[in-house]
Design a protein around this motif. Structure first.
Motif, mmCIF file in Angstrom:
data_model
loop_
_atom_site.group_PDB
_atom_site.id
_atom_site.type_symbol
_atom_site.label_atom_id
_atom_site.label_comp_id
_atom_site.label_asym_id
_atom_site.label_seq_id
_atom_site.Cartn_x
_atom_site.Cartn_y
_atom_site.Cartn_z
ATOM 1 N N LEU A 71 0.737 -1.247 0.192
ATOM 2 C CA LEU A 71 0.054 0.081 -0.048
ATOM 3 C C LEU A 71 0.834 1.230 0.066
ATOM 4 N N VAL A 72 0.543 2.140 -0.799
ATOM 5 C CA VAL A 72 1.137 3.507 -0.831
ATOM 6 C C VAL A 72 0.312 4.564 -0.489
ATOM 7 N N ARG A 73 0.285 5.531 -0.052
ATOM 8 C CA ARG A 73 -0.628 6.763 -0.012
ATOM 9 C C ARG A 73 0.177 7.866 -0.847
ATOM 10 N N LEU A 74 -0.466 8.496 -1.619
ATOM 11 C CA LEU A 74 -0.040 9.568 -2.624
ATOM 12 C C LEU A 74 -0.696 10.577 -2.455
ATOM 13 N N MET A 75 -0.302 11.952 -2.135
ATOM 14 C CA MET A 75 -0.833 13.235 -1.989
ATOM 15 C C MET A 75 -0.466 14.151 -3.233
ATOM 16 N N PRO A 76 -1.210 14.112 -4.486
ATOM 17 C CA PRO A 76 -0.793 15.215 -5.419
ATOM 18 C C PRO A 76 -1.645 16.383 -5.179
ATOM 19 N N ASN A 77 -1.565 17.213 -6.299
ATOM 20 C CA ASN A 77 -2.187 18.487 -5.987
ATOM 21 C C ASN A 77 -2.768 18.918 -7.520
ATOM 22 N N THR A 78 -3.679 19.677 -7.668
ATOM 23 C CA THR A 78 -4.451 20.057 -8.996
ATOM 24 C C THR A 78 -3.538 20.498 -9.979
ATOM 25 N N PRO A 79 -2.630 21.288 -9.814
ATOM 26 C CA PRO A 79 -1.587 21.579 -11.003
ATOM 27 C C PRO A 79 -1.042 20.366 -11.795
#
Length: 253
Positions: A93-101
């Motif tokens: 399991l990996v948690r990824l936090m991207p953003n809208t750009p």
């Protein structure tokens, strides 16, 4: 879930589309591209309120195939994903936090991997993230994802607020709204590029453009007097605190 949307994706990208999440994971027989072949990577990109039901619905397929699962669901901890799949499943399991750009190829992201994620799967994660983010980093603890969320995940909204305020000030001073918006936005973009490419740190860059008793100095002094830096720091901290409370809430699902 809609036939029309699935057909659009199949036609545009040449990929298999199925009605069932479980079929997508296990590789439903008869699919043109991946018939009978289970997937290597699953991306969870659903609303936090429904992620528990979604994961429970494919727990059997995930446990059997053991793909790398990358979750971009805000506030949902790895321990809860593992609980919904099955504690003994050992699914990486990996948690990824991207953003809208990421929508314009200018994303930033942070990642956290649990102990079941191999070195090769970390590389797989980086490959996926590199398609949406120009800057990305691994964090050593899951709490680091809350910090990433507070800085870059929610960060675009902070800059939108600054640009909005600068645009309004420009309009109040007589500039056309579109010109004020573009000037403020390009200034933000240019400043960001200087930060990323200069050998100077951020305080030095700021000081270089702030001549003593000049126009910029007047602006900065007023912003400091108005507690702008403290307000930004407090906002970032409030975001982090909300991440932590959301994790507690979603852990009860």
């Amino acid at each position: 879930p809609f036939d029309q949307r699935r057909e659009y994706l199949r036609t545009k990208y040449g990929v298999d589309v199925v009605e069932s999440n479980g079929d997508a994971i296990s590789g439903k027989q008869g699919m043109s591209v991946s018939s009978g072949v289970s997937c290597d990577v699953v991306v969870l990109a659903v609303k936090p309120q429904v992620v528990g039901d979604v994961v429970r619905g494919v727990a059997g397929e995930l446990s059997a195939a053991k793909p790398l699962v990358i979750s971009i669901v805000a506030g949902v901890a790895i321990k809860d994903l593992a609980r919904w799949i099955g504690i003994d499943s050992n699914v990486p399991l990996v948690r990824l936090m991207p953003n809208t750009p990421a929508l314009v190829g200018e994303g930033a992201a942070g990642m956290y991997a649990d102990a079941a994620v191999s070195a090769e799967q970390r590389k797989q994660t980086e490959y996926v993230v590199s398609k949406i983010a120009k800057e990305y980093t691994w964090v050593d603890s899951e709490s680091g994802i809350d910090a990433v969320t507070a800085i870059s995940g929610s960060g675009p909204a902070y800059f939108f607020l600054v640009i909005e305020a600068m645009e309004k000030a420009g309009v109040d001073m007589g500039l056309p709204a579109d010109a004020a918006k573009r000037l403020a936005a390009q200034t933000a973009l240019g400043a960001a590029k200087m930060v990323l490419t200069s050998d100077d740190d951020v305080p030095t860059l700021r000081k270089k453009v702030t001549s003593p008793n000049g126009t910029t100095h007047a602006a900065i002094e007023q912003m400091i007097a108005s507690n702008v830096p403290e307000g930004i720091t407090a906002g970032v901290q409030a975001c982090q605190a909300r991440c932590q409370s959301l994790s507690t809430e979603f852990g009860k699902l």
